[in-house]
Structure formats: C-alpha cells, structure tokens
Design a protein around this motif. Sequence first.
Motif, mmCIF file in Angstrom:
data_model
loop_
_atom_site.group_PDB
_atom_site.id
_atom_site.type_symbol
_atom_site.label_atom_id
_atom_site.label_comp_id
_atom_site.label_asym_id
_atom_site.label_seq_id
_atom_site.Cartn_x
_atom_site.Cartn_y
_atom_site.Cartn_z
ATOM 1 N N PHE A 1 0.822 -1.211 0.000
ATOM 2 C CA PHE A 1 0.000 0.000 0.000
ATOM 3 C C PHE A 1 0.854 1.258 0.000
ATOM 4 O O PHE A 1 0.480 2.266 -0.598
ATOM 5 N N LEU A 2 2.002 1.234 0.660
ATOM 6 C CA LEU A 2 2.892 2.395 0.625
ATOM 7 C C LEU A 2 3.458 2.620 -0.775
ATOM 8 O O LEU A 2 3.741 3.757 -1.158
ATOM 9 N N THR B 1 1.797 2.383 -3.396
ATOM 10 C CA THR B 1 0.783 3.081 -4.198
ATOM 11 C C THR B 1 0.976 4.595 -4.158
ATOM 12 O O THR B 1 0.542 5.290 -5.066
ATOM 13 N N THR B 2 1.646 5.108 -3.134
ATOM 14 C CA THR B 2 1.870 6.551 -3.072
ATOM 15 C C THR B 2 2.885 7.008 -4.116
ATOM 16 O O THR B 2 2.925 8.188 -4.463
ATOM 17 N N ARG B 3 3.712 6.099 -4.601
ATOM 18 C CA ARG B 3 4.726 6.425 -5.620
ATOM 19 C C ARG B 3 4.316 5.999 -7.020
ATOM 20 O O ARG B 3 5.072 6.144 -7.962
ATOM 21 N N TRP B 4 3.116 5.428 -7.165
ATOM 22 C CA TRP B 4 2.671 4.878 -8.443
ATOM 23 C C TRP B 4 2.295 5.995 -9.397
ATOM 24 O O TRP B 4 1.480 6.858 -9.090
ATOM 25 N N ARG B 5 2.912 5.987 -10.556
ATOM 26 C CA ARG B 5 2.576 6.916 -11.642
ATOM 27 C C ARG B 5 2.302 6.092 -12.880
ATOM 28 O O ARG B 5 3.034 5.172 -13.201
#
Length: 84
Positions: free
Chosen positions: A76-77, A79-83
């Motif tokens: 889940f962490l 996902t904060t860097r997913w582009r």
Amino acid sequence: MPESKPRKKTARAAESVSATQANKPNAVWFKPVMFGLMIIGLLWIITFYISEGKLPVGDWGSWNIVAGFGIAIMGFLMTTRWRS
C-alpha cells in the motif's frame, strides 16, 4: 523608448527538465510487485486464520498477523509512488 532586458531562459529550461522527470512513469516491475505484496500479505493473514495459528510460521504465533499486515502495508505504501 527604452527596451526591456531579455529574460534568462536557463531557469525555464531547468524547470521543464525537472517537470518531465517528475511525470516519468514507473518501471515495468513496479505494479506487479506492488499488487503482489498486497496479495501475499492478505494470503499470509488468511492462512494464519484458516490453519488456526499453525501456519505460515508456527513459532511466531500471533506475530504472523503483524508480518502479514507489514507485507501488505509495504504494498500500500508503494501506491503513493505509483505513476501511470
């Protein structure tokens, strides 16, 4: 009539380079690892409950829940860097 001084274009060039790097998509392996960690964490917890605490690591006892949530939270962490 006096002419205004021309603006320096080096600052704009630097901004456009950093803006293109910020919008660069992730590597190909990023999404499978992200979703894989979330699924593995979920399966870890489900296995612990179905086996009544004997699996995945019997000696850990209730710490298996912490391990499962830790693995899932790492996904889940990501996902904060997913582009895309």
